[in-house]
Write a protein that holds these residues in place. Structure first.
Motif, PDB file in Angstrom:
ATOM      1  N   PRO A 107     -14.946 -44.069   6.450  1.00  0.00           N
ATOM      2  CA  PRO A 107     -14.554 -43.458   5.177  1.00  0.00           C
ATOM      3  C   PRO A 107     -14.480 -41.933   5.258  1.00  0.00           C
ATOM      4  O   PRO A 107     -15.417 -41.276   5.689  1.00  0.00           O
ATOM      5  N   GLY A 108     -13.347 -41.395   4.828  1.00  0.00           N
ATOM      6  CA  GLY A 108     -13.193 -39.957   4.704  1.00  0.00           C
ATOM      7  C   GLY A 108     -13.329 -39.544   3.256  1.00  0.00           C
ATOM      8  O   GLY A 108     -12.684 -40.121   2.378  1.00  0.00           O
ATOM      9  N   LEU A 109     -14.163 -38.554   2.986  1.00  0.00           N
ATOM     10  CA  LEU A 109     -14.445 -38.088   1.634  1.00  0.00           C
ATOM     11  C   LEU A 109     -13.962 -36.653   1.481  1.00  0.00           C
ATOM     12  O   LEU A 109     -13.678 -35.966   2.446  1.00  0.00           O
ATOM     13  N   ARG A 182     -20.606 -42.812  10.331  1.00  0.00           N
ATOM     14  CA  ARG A 182     -19.144 -42.918  10.391  1.00  0.00           C
ATOM     15  C   ARG A 182     -18.488 -42.371   9.124  1.00  0.00           C
ATOM     16  O   ARG A 182     -17.391 -42.776   8.774  1.00  0.00           O
ATOM     17  N   ILE A 183     -19.148 -41.423   8.480  1.00  0.00           N
ATOM     18  CA  ILE A 183     -18.590 -40.780   7.293  1.00  0.00           C
ATOM     19  C   ILE A 183     -17.945 -39.457   7.700  1.00  0.00           C
ATOM     20  O   ILE A 183     -18.509 -38.691   8.488  1.00  0.00           O
ATOM     21  N   TRP A 184     -16.755 -39.196   7.163  1.00  0.00           N
ATOM     22  CA  TRP A 184     -15.991 -37.983   7.461  1.00  0.00           C
ATOM     23  C   TRP A 184     -15.860 -37.143   6.193  1.00  0.00           C
ATOM     24  O   TRP A 184     -15.909 -37.670   5.083  1.00  0.00           O
ATOM     25  N   THR A 192     -16.254 -25.069   4.123  1.00  0.00           N
ATOM     26  CA  THR A 192     -16.598 -26.467   3.859  1.00  0.00           C
ATOM     27  C   THR A 192     -16.689 -27.268   5.155  1.00  0.00           C
ATOM     28  O   THR A 192     -17.414 -28.264   5.216  1.00  0.00           O
ATOM     29  N   ALA A 193     -15.984 -26.842   6.198  1.00  0.00           N
ATOM     30  CA  ALA A 193     -16.154 -27.487   7.502  1.00  0.00           C
ATOM     31  C   ALA A 193     -17.565 -27.254   8.031  1.00  0.00           C
ATOM     32  O   ALA A 193     -18.199 -28.168   8.582  1.00  0.00           O
ATOM     33  N   VAL A 194     -18.061 -26.045   7.868  1.00  0.00           N
ATOM     34  CA  VAL A 194     -19.430 -25.732   8.284  1.00  0.00           C
ATOM     35  C   VAL A 194     -20.432 -26.542   7.464  1.00  0.00           C
ATOM     36  O   VAL A 194     -21.402 -27.083   8.008  1.00  0.00           O
ATOM     37  N   TRP A 195     -20.199 -26.663   6.149  1.00  0.00           N
ATOM     38  CA  TRP A 195     -21.078 -27.483   5.300  1.00  0.00           C
ATOM     39  C   TRP A 195     -21.083 -28.934   5.774  1.00  0.00           C
ATOM     40  O   TRP A 195     -22.147 -29.577   5.844  1.00  0.00           O
ATOM     41  N   ALA A 196     -19.896 -29.476   6.097  1.00  0.00           N
ATOM     42  CA  ALA A 196     -19.809 -30.861   6.570  1.00  0.00           C
ATOM     43  C   ALA A 196     -20.618 -31.058   7.847  1.00  0.00           C
ATOM     44  O   ALA A 196     -21.286 -32.083   8.031  1.00  0.00           O
ATOM     45  N   MET A 201     -21.612 -34.974   8.872  1.00  0.00           N
ATOM     46  CA  MET A 201     -20.391 -35.765   8.708  1.00  0.00           C
ATOM     47  C   MET A 201     -19.357 -35.354   9.739  1.00  0.00           C
ATOM     48  O   MET A 201     -19.286 -34.191  10.150  1.00  0.00           O
ATOM     49  N   ASN A 202     -18.536 -36.302  10.163  1.00  0.00           N
ATOM     50  CA  ASN A 202     -17.395 -35.988  10.997  1.00  0.00           C
ATOM     51  C   ASN A 202     -16.391 -35.174  10.184  1.00  0.00           C
ATOM     52  O   ASN A 202     -16.445 -35.139   8.958  1.00  0.00           O
ATOM     53  N   LEU A 203     -15.449 -34.527  10.867  1.00  0.00           N
ATOM     54  CA  LEU A 203     -14.511 -33.618  10.210  1.00  0.00           C
ATOM     55  C   LEU A 203     -13.096 -34.170  10.222  1.00  0.00           C
ATOM     56  O   LEU A 203     -12.584 -34.557  11.274  1.00  0.00           O
TER      57      LEU A 203
END
Length: 339
Positions: A107-109, A182-184, A192-196, A201-203
């Motif tokens: 799942p991508g969020l 397996r969460i993106w 927000t990439a740094v937060w992920a 979470m995957n990016l």
């Protein structure tokens, strides 16, 4: 080696020119395309989620159906707008779909993008807490969802339940072990990439992002990915992260391809996704296979990613979209060392 999947927005239109004229068409053809893609050797079937639009919306019935019809391919979203989601109910849906698929759900969020209606999440019963934005609310929903996927008990059991309870606090069921990893997160900015990364979470990075430096899209996206990987390392997670990028890529191998995509957009473009956010939109690739190999080899972000999602024109039908996927797998990927 690189994983290669497709990403469908699931458009439908009653137009005579569309091969996908209803919601039923879009859903059933999405399942059929996932089956065809698996048979061709593709690695992933991903679906975009949009509310209040003639596109795919509630994803989990579709993901479960794809999981029941396939056996190997990864099944995911890119992305679910978390501003609209009840994270506890979503954890149950995701656990069930993942168990049906045998642990293949990806799942991508995201906090979401501009939608068809003003503040559409309000119609779903949600509003930001005082002093917070809708983006803050989306990220908070995501954090709760991630906590639920750990499978830890948190709810006080009824002393006189209808059914016997296991000892201790209760968790949500069904729980699918391993799904949490397996969460993106679909990120439109470096921050927000740094937060992920910090959240484990995957990016996912799509065909647009905030224009933060004025450089070409693929250069900015590659910088985003490198910032994410550095933040992941600093967070001390005990597994390797995954990174996907999306691209519109069409190998011109027959007259249909040339008629549809022979005049591809070969430059990035600039636009605004809301009043205050300047965004850069990545170019499309459409050329004969040998030229595609040369052009894609210069795309820095694709080189940084382990997964490539091919955006497909689903309204052209299952057979043509399977052809688009096959052309990349057969005529382009080997020349780049992806297969």
């Amino acid at each position: 080696m690189k994983k290669i999947g497709f990403l469908s927005f699931g458009h439908w239109s009653p137009s005579p020119q569309s091969g996908t004229r209803s919601a039923g068409d879009a859903l059933l053809q999405s399942i059929d395309l996932a089956v065809a893609a698996e048979e061709l050797g593709a690695d992933g079937a991903y679906f975009r989620v949009h509310h209040f639009a003639r596109q795919l919306a509630s994803p989990f019935p579709l993901l479960a159906a794809v999981g029941a019809r396939t056996s190997r391919i990864e099944i995911g979203t890119a992305v679910i707008d978390m501003r609209y989601e009840n994270p506890l109910y979503m954890a149950e849906d995701a656990g069930a779909a993942d168990l049906i698929a045998g642990g293949r759900l990806q799942p991508g969020l995201s906090r979401g993008s501009p939608e068809q209606v003003i503040d559409g999440w309000r119609y779903f019963g949600y509003q930001p807490a005082e002093g917070q934005s809708d983006a803050d609310m989306g990220r908070r929903h995501a954090e709760v969802f991630l906590d639920m996927l750990k499978g830890e008990g948190f709810a006080q059991p009824n002393p006189r339940p209808m059914f016997p309870n296991p000892p201790g606090l209760l968790r949500l069921e069904p729980h699918s072990p391993g799904l949490r990893e397996r969460i993106w997160w679909g990120s439109g900015s470096n921050a927000t990439a740094v937060w992920a990364a910090k959240m484990g979470m995957n990016l996912q990075s799509s065909t647009l992002k905030d224009d933060e430096t004025g450089e070409p899209f693929h250069v900015q996206q590659a910088r985003q990915i490198r910032a994410y990987r550095q933040a992941w390392k600093e967070a001390g997670h005990n597994r390797e992260p995954r990174v996907s990028v999306s691209r519109s890529i069409f190998a011109l191998v027959d007259d249909r391809d040339r008629a549809y995509f022979g005049r591809g957009k070969e430059e990035d473009s600039i636009g605004f996704i809301d009043e205050n956010t300047r965004a850069i939109f990545g170019r499309s690739y459409a050329a004969e296979p040998d030229r595609l190999v040369e052009e894609l080899a210069r795309d820095e972000a694709i080189a940084e990613a382990d997964t490539l999602l091919l955006t497909v024109p689903n309204q052209l039908g299952v057979d043509y979209n399977a052809h688009v996927i096959e052309a990349i797998l057969r005529h382009v990927a080997p020349g780049l060392g992806w297969r």
